[in-house]
Design an enzyme around this catalytic site. Structure first.
Site, PDB file in Angstrom:
ATOM      1  N   CYS A  20       8.888  -3.776 -10.805  1.00 46.26           N
ATOM      2  CA  CYS A  20       9.668  -2.710 -11.200  1.00 46.26           C
ATOM      3  C   CYS A  20       8.914  -1.491 -11.531  1.00 46.26           C
ATOM      4  O   CYS A  20       9.415  -0.334 -11.156  1.00 46.26           O
ATOM      5  CB  CYS A  20      10.714  -3.073 -12.499  1.00 46.26           C
ATOM      6  SG  CYS A  20      11.643  -4.750 -12.206  1.00 46.26           S
ATOM      7  N   CYS A  35       0.836  -1.413   0.024  1.00 41.49           N
ATOM      8  CA  CYS A  35      -0.096  -0.058   0.152  1.00 41.49           C
ATOM      9  C   CYS A  35       0.936   1.131  -0.070  1.00 41.49           C
ATOM     10  O   CYS A  35       0.663   2.208  -0.698  1.00 41.49           O
ATOM     11  CB  CYS A  35      -0.989  -0.001   0.909  1.00 41.49           C
ATOM     12  SG  CYS A  35      -2.078  -1.240   1.257  1.00 41.49           S
TER      13      CYS A  35
END
Length: 369
Positions: free
Chosen positions: A176, A56
């Site tokens: 990524c 989160c």
């Protein structure tokens, strides 16, 4: 207050609160306002999150950018979030079982659709545009991440005086892509540090570098320090943890966001000279003595030592009030968005050094009582 005016006040407060809620680029939802925002009158993308959730935290900056990208169309698209750990009833109501969970509430319905796409800004913006035909206003910020290649890796990442944090990534890697906005913030935080490089290697384009350092998964983050072996980064991918990691190895004092911390510019070896200065009756002579003490400071801290000498000279000329007045003036400059980062760094160091003089002066006055 009349009865009519007192009855008007709660209505005014509610209206003000509602206006505030819809004016934010990402609307904070809770039980009191959820059904007022998610009422079928507009499209709403809701993120259900928990404060302790690492994923989160990684998504948070991207979600804020997403809110900004659609802030011009809040009459038809709302980007919102719910702390489902605090407001578990909302998480339970919509079957949230993990964090973060994204749900799309299309216009005309209060029944959500599960979002299972990528979590990059482009992925999320494209999804919303495809659902609504509303074009996002994406602002491409300048990048402070140095792109490293086979041709420049050794000179930039392995320089004799530099500390380099290097991410090894692949264009197709979802993790990524999630790291990207956070890594940009880290790079921006160190953008004025001449001896720090925040770099990235596209391992698919430069597999020789990845193989050289045993990179087997993406993203892999390693720190390269002058004269030492690479250090694998094994912490979280949160901005503050990455910044702390670089500070530890580079000897820098950056905070998330790029500001210097409260000890930047402070030289412990000059503390005795400052104490003597604070207790001296002849401040001009004491300032000259302190300036001589700065000559013994190592080369890496000469510029900061000069700030000590300058502060002592000004206090000797103006008086103790200089510390408070100059600190207030510099603090105003640091708070201005128009002031360049290198100037803010200088002003922050001066504030910190003035605080050392102020503390020494206060101690001297206390001992005289």
């Amino acid at each position: 207050m009349s009865r009519s005016s007192s009855s008007f006040l709660p209505i005014f407060v509610l209206l003000a609160t509602a206006l505030l809620a819809v004016s934010a680029s990402v609307v904070q939802l809770e039980p009191a306002n959820f059904d007022k925002v998610v009422d079928g009158s507009k499209n709403v993308l809701v993120k259900f999150y928990a404060d302790w959730c690492g994923h989160c935290k990684s998504l948070a900056p991207t979600f804020e950018e997403l809110g900004d990208a659609f802030s011009h169309a809040q009459d038809s698209v709302v980007i919102a979030k719910v702390n489902a750990d605090t407001h578990r009833e909302l998480g339970s109501r919509f079957g949230v079982q993990g964090f973060p969970t994204l749900k799309w509430f299309p216009k005309g319905s209060t029944t959500p659709e599960e979002y299972n796409g990528g979590r990059t800004l482009d992925d999320l913006a494209s999804y919303i545009q495809g659902k609504t035909s509303v074009r996002p206003k994406l602002q491409k910020a300048p990048s402070f991440v140095t792109e490293l290649t086979t041709g420049n890796f050794d000179s930039l990442a392995l320089g004799s005086t530099k500390t380099a944090l290097v991410s090894f990534t692949a264009p197709w890697c979802v993790h990524c892509k999630n790291l990207h906005p956070i890594y940009e913030k880290v790079a921006a935080a160190f953008s004025t540090e001449a001896n720090v490089v925040i770099g990235n290697v596209d391992a698919t384009a430069h597999p020789d570098i990845a193989a050289r350092y045993g990179v087997e998964g993406y993203p892999t983050i390693k720190l390269f320090h002058a004269g030492g072996e690479p250090v694998a980064y094994e912490g979280s991918r949160a901005e503050d943890d990455l910044v702390s990691f670089v500070n530890k190895h580079a000897g820098t004092r950056r905070l998330p966001g790029g500001a210097l911390d409260g000890n930047s510019g402070v030289i412990d070896s000059l503390q005795p000279a400052v104490v003597v200065f604070a207790g001296a009756s002849d401040k001009t002579a004491a300032a000259a003595a302190l300036k001589k003490a700065t000559a013994k400071v190592d080369a890496a801290h000469k510029a900061d030592a000069a700030l000590y000498a300058k502060a002592a000279e000004r206090i000797a000329k103006v008086g103790p009030k200089y510390v408070q007045n100059e600190t207030a003036r510099l603090a105003k400059l640091v708070a201005q968005d128009t002031v360049q980062r290198d100037k803010k760094d200088l002003f922050t160091k001066r504030i910190n050094i003035l605080a050392v003089f102020g503390a020494a002066q206060a101690l001297s006055e206390h001992e005289d009582l």
